[in-house]
Write a protein that holds these residues in place. Structure first.
Motif, mmCIF file in Angstrom:
data_model
loop_
_atom_site.group_PDB
_atom_site.id
_atom_site.type_symbol
_atom_site.label_atom_id
_atom_site.label_comp_id
_atom_site.label_asym_id
_atom_site.label_seq_id
_atom_site.Cartn_x
_atom_site.Cartn_y
_atom_site.Cartn_z
ATOM 1 N N ILE A 177 0.845 -1.187 0.000
ATOM 2 C CA ILE A 177 0.000 0.000 0.000
ATOM 3 C C ILE A 177 0.881 1.238 0.000
ATOM 4 O O ILE A 177 1.783 1.374 0.825
ATOM 5 C CB ILE A 177 -0.951 0.014 1.207
ATOM 6 C CG1 ILE A 177 -1.927 -1.169 1.109
ATOM 7 C CG2 ILE A 177 -1.709 1.337 1.299
ATOM 8 C CD1 ILE A 177 -2.902 -1.261 2.261
ATOM 9 N N GLY A 178 0.613 2.127 -0.949
ATOM 10 C CA GLY A 178 1.328 3.387 -1.030
ATOM 11 C C GLY A 178 0.370 4.548 -0.775
ATOM 12 O O GLY A 178 -0.784 4.513 -1.207
ATOM 13 N N ILE A 179 0.838 5.538 -0.065
ATOM 14 C CA ILE A 179 0.028 6.708 0.280
ATOM 15 C C ILE A 179 0.814 7.955 -0.121
ATOM 16 O O ILE A 179 2.022 8.032 0.139
ATOM 17 C CB ILE A 179 -0.279 6.740 1.790
ATOM 18 C CG1 ILE A 179 -0.966 5.441 2.225
ATOM 19 C CG2 ILE A 179 -1.122 7.948 2.152
ATOM 20 C CD1 ILE A 179 -0.865 5.155 3.704
ATOM 21 N N GLY A 180 0.145 8.905 -0.773
ATOM 22 C CA GLY A 180 0.880 10.079 -1.217
ATOM 23 C C GLY A 180 -0.006 11.285 -1.448
ATOM 24 O O GLY A 180 -1.234 11.193 -1.398
ATOM 25 N N PRO A 181 0.618 12.425 -1.739
ATOM 26 C CA PRO A 181 -0.130 13.663 -1.972
ATOM 27 C C PRO A 181 -0.785 13.709 -3.348
ATOM 28 O O PRO A 181 -1.653 14.542 -3.587
ATOM 29 C CB PRO A 181 0.946 14.750 -1.858
ATOM 30 C CG PRO A 181 2.214 14.053 -2.250
ATOM 31 C CD PRO A 181 2.075 12.645 -1.746
ATOM 32 N N ASN A 182 -0.345 12.840 -4.264
ATOM 33 C CA ASN A 182 -1.003 12.713 -5.557
ATOM 34 C C ASN A 182 -0.988 11.242 -5.953
ATOM 35 O O ASN A 182 -0.316 10.407 -5.329
ATOM 36 C CB ASN A 182 -0.355 13.606 -6.629
ATOM 37 C CG ASN A 182 1.119 13.316 -6.840
ATOM 38 O OD1 ASN A 182 1.534 12.164 -6.863
ATOM 39 N ND2 ASN A 182 1.919 14.365 -7.006
ATOM 40 N N ARG A 183 -1.738 10.947 -6.969
ATOM 41 C CA ARG A 183 -1.897 9.557 -7.397
ATOM 42 C C ARG A 183 -0.568 8.945 -7.837
ATOM 43 O O ARG A 183 -0.269 7.779 -7.554
ATOM 44 C CB ARG A 183 -2.922 9.522 -8.536
ATOM 45 C CG ARG A 183 -3.172 8.171 -9.147
ATOM 46 C CD ARG A 183 -4.320 8.267 -10.126
ATOM 47 N NE ARG A 183 -4.475 7.025 -10.865
ATOM 48 C CZ ARG A 183 -5.586 6.671 -11.477
ATOM 49 N NH1 ARG A 183 -6.640 7.444 -11.423
ATOM 50 N NH2 ARG A 183 -5.667 5.541 -12.149
ATOM 51 N N PHE A 184 0.234 9.710 -8.535
ATOM 52 C CA PHE A 184 1.519 9.250 -9.025
ATOM 53 C C PHE A 184 2.424 8.799 -7.881
ATOM 54 O O PHE A 184 2.979 7.689 -7.897
ATOM 55 C CB PHE A 184 2.176 10.367 -9.831
ATOM 56 C CG PHE A 184 3.577 10.096 -10.287
ATOM 57 C CD1 PHE A 184 3.816 9.427 -11.471
ATOM 58 C CD2 PHE A 184 4.661 10.538 -9.544
ATOM 59 C CE1 PHE A 184 5.117 9.179 -11.899
ATOM 60 C CE2 PHE A 184 5.964 10.308 -9.954
ATOM 61 C CZ PHE A 184 6.185 9.627 -11.146
ATOM 62 N N LEU A 185 2.577 9.644 -6.859
ATOM 63 C CA LEU A 185 3.476 9.308 -5.753
ATOM 64 C C LEU A 185 2.924 8.175 -4.890
ATOM 65 O O LEU A 185 3.684 7.404 -4.300
ATOM 66 C CB LEU A 185 3.756 10.543 -4.907
ATOM 67 C CG LEU A 185 4.708 11.560 -5.545
ATOM 68 C CD1 LEU A 185 4.814 12.809 -4.686
ATOM 69 C CD2 LEU A 185 6.099 10.946 -5.767
ATOM 70 N N ALA A 186 1.591 8.058 -4.799
ATOM 71 C CA ALA A 186 1.021 6.918 -4.079
ATOM 72 C C ALA A 186 1.393 5.620 -4.772
ATOM 73 O O ALA A 186 1.745 4.632 -4.119
ATOM 74 C CB ALA A 186 -0.496 7.064 -3.985
ATOM 75 N N LYS A 187 1.343 5.603 -6.109
ATOM 76 C CA LYS A 187 1.764 4.422 -6.861
ATOM 77 C C LYS A 187 3.247 4.166 -6.672
ATOM 78 O O LYS A 187 3.674 3.027 -6.437
ATOM 79 C CB LYS A 187 1.435 4.617 -8.345
ATOM 80 C CG LYS A 187 2.030 3.568 -9.276
ATOM 81 C CD LYS A 187 1.582 2.151 -8.934
ATOM 82 C CE LYS A 187 2.152 1.170 -9.945
ATOM 83 N NZ LYS A 187 1.892 -0.252 -9.526
ATOM 84 N N VAL A 188 4.064 5.212 -6.766
ATOM 85 C CA VAL A 188 5.506 5.058 -6.578
ATOM 86 C C VAL A 188 5.813 4.493 -5.194
ATOM 87 O O VAL A 188 6.716 3.669 -5.021
ATOM 88 C CB VAL A 188 6.221 6.406 -6.789
ATOM 89 C CG1 VAL A 188 7.681 6.325 -6.361
ATOM 90 C CG2 VAL A 188 6.117 6.826 -8.256
#
Length: 453
Positions: free
Chosen positions: A157-168
């Protein structure tokens, strides 16, 4: 059309968690281990069809430790890992498990989009966008996956400020990871990644980056939006720069697709032209069935063929308007196949490896309904390059087109009611894998209709 729910956010780097990304680990192989507990401690690889040829399409984490990856040849996999167990892909089963997993996730947070068979994107609401709350959600998802299935099925599971960084973030800890990325963490948290670990940085873009002196994440970070726009030759390069730096870039996601098609690795006894051609026709008919199910039509058909000796051939056929009927699509495949055999000097024992059919110029049926049954006139299809020994294909009359549409609809209804391939147009392939056409592709998940027509 998916519209970014954070599109109105202030445009500056943010630290707040706004997206949660669930990436299932080694999904196809993990499902096989889940259903066969005896395989959970053994190396497992999934293949399109059983046999000594072909390539691996998924490998479990144990197999990966032996160097087996997607694309590894079966013979090479046996050498790398003599005890490996192969299982033939069961796409309908993977779709069913995918739906069950989606329900588990939605018990805790709404799924914004199932981006692919093993990726789920969740947009966090304001009351979910705190570090404490988002960790609670992530741990609850992991806990319920274990309770619902088995230790074989895990996720990062990835969490981020935008969709791209959550995937990264899902790439930073595998398997069974949980990583939160914030703008303040960048770029140092990304230094263990390679450029091709980033979404949107494939082989062609990677080569362009290298040609411009960008070889590492740090190089990419220190570039400029204008520079990446020039390298990408589109605004997508500039958007990637802002996503990488933690900006909440507004995005639209269109899941409807601009192309519809299928490809198929040929089983050994179908690798001669006489047996491969019916498979190509069947792929076109499957694509047409999908179009009719979606109430859409196509204007162009591409046929691609790969040979055992490494040769490739591809050709296009203008369908002469917007169509989706079985007769028009099958005729287009036949004409292209004849053209290919003439161009390459194909003999009855020429060995083929793979065939593919792709439909383009997709549009809604209601947008062209008036034209579809208009009086026949000269069309681009009448002007196709002709094959020696074959008469030109005349444009069908309005009444004939109606009959073709009615025939196509009747075939769909019978196959829906009585099972896949109960009736077909023309000869069925000699032998195929269980799911000709109904396969899971990148960012496309088949529905029940695909497995019944």
């Amino acid at each position: 059309m998916f519209t970014d729910p954070h599109a109105t956010a202030a445009f500056h780097p943010v630290n707040d968690p706004r997206w949660l990304y669930v990436d299932l680990n080694s999904f196809f192989a993990s499902v096989q281990q889940h259903l066969e507990p005896a395989l959970r401690d053994r190396p497992v690889a999934v293949v399109p069809i059983m046999g000594n040829s072909g390539s691996v399409i998924a490998a479990c984490r144990i197999a990966k430790r032996h160097g087996i990856r997607t694309g590894t040849r079966v013979a090479e996999a046996r050498q790398l890992c003599p005890g490996i167990v192969f299982r033939e892909a069961k796409h309908d089963l993977y779709v069913r498990i995918h739906r069950q997993i989606k329900q588990v996730i939605e018990n805790h947070v709404p799924v914004y989009e199932a981006y692919s068979i093993d990726d789920f994107v969740c947009a966090l609401k304001a009351n979910e966008g705190t570090v404490e709350r988002v960790y609670e959600i992530a741990h609850a998802i992991k806990r319920d996956l274990l309770a619902t299935f088995s230790p074989a099925i895990t996720c990062s599971i990835g969490i981020g400020p935008n969709r791209f960084l959550a995937k990264v973030a899902t790439e930073l800890q595998k398997p069974d990871g949980l990583v939160l990325l914030r703008a303040d963490d960048l770029p140092q948290r990304l230094y263990d990644l390679k450029l091709n670990d980033l979404p949107g940085v494939g082989g062609g873009i990677g080569r362009r980056l290298a040609d411009n002196g960008i070889a590492t994440i740090d190089d990419l970070w220190r570039s400029s939006p204008k520079q990446l726009r020039a390298i990408w030759r589109s605004v997508e390069g500039e958007r990637l720069w802002y996503r990488l730096h933690g900006y909440p870039v507004p995005e639209d996601y269109n899941s409807s697709g601009k192309m519809v098609g299928h490809s198929h690795i040929l089983p050994l006894d179908a690798r001669i032209p006489a047996n491969a051609r019916p498979i190509a026709r069947r792929l076109a008919q499957k694509a047409g069935s999908r179009l009719r199910h979606q109430n859409r039509v196509a204007g162009l058909l591409d046929l691609s063929v790969r040979f055992v000796d490494g040769r490739r051939w591809a050709g296009s056929w203008d369908l002469g308007g917007a169509v989706h009927d079985v007769v028009a699509l099958t005729t287009a495949v036949d004409r292209l196949w004849d053209r290919m055999e003439l161009a390459l000097g194909i003999t009855p024992d020429t060995a083929l490896k793979k065939v593919g059919v792709m439909l383009h110029r997709i549009s809604p049926m209601d947008a062209v309904q008036g034209e579809l049954f208009a009086p026949a006139a000269a069309t681009a299809a009448d002007e196709q390059p002709q094959v020696a020994g074959h008469k030109p294909v005349p444009a069908p009359s309005a009444s004939k087109r109606r009959r073709h549409e009615q025939l196509s609809g009747a075939l769909d209804q019978l196959n829906q009611k009585y099972g896949q391939d109960t009736v077909s147009f023309g000869h069925m392939p000699v032998k195929t894998a269980p799911y000709v056409g109904a396969k899971i592709a990148f960012n496309r998940i088949p529905d029940d209709f695909d497995f019944r027509t």
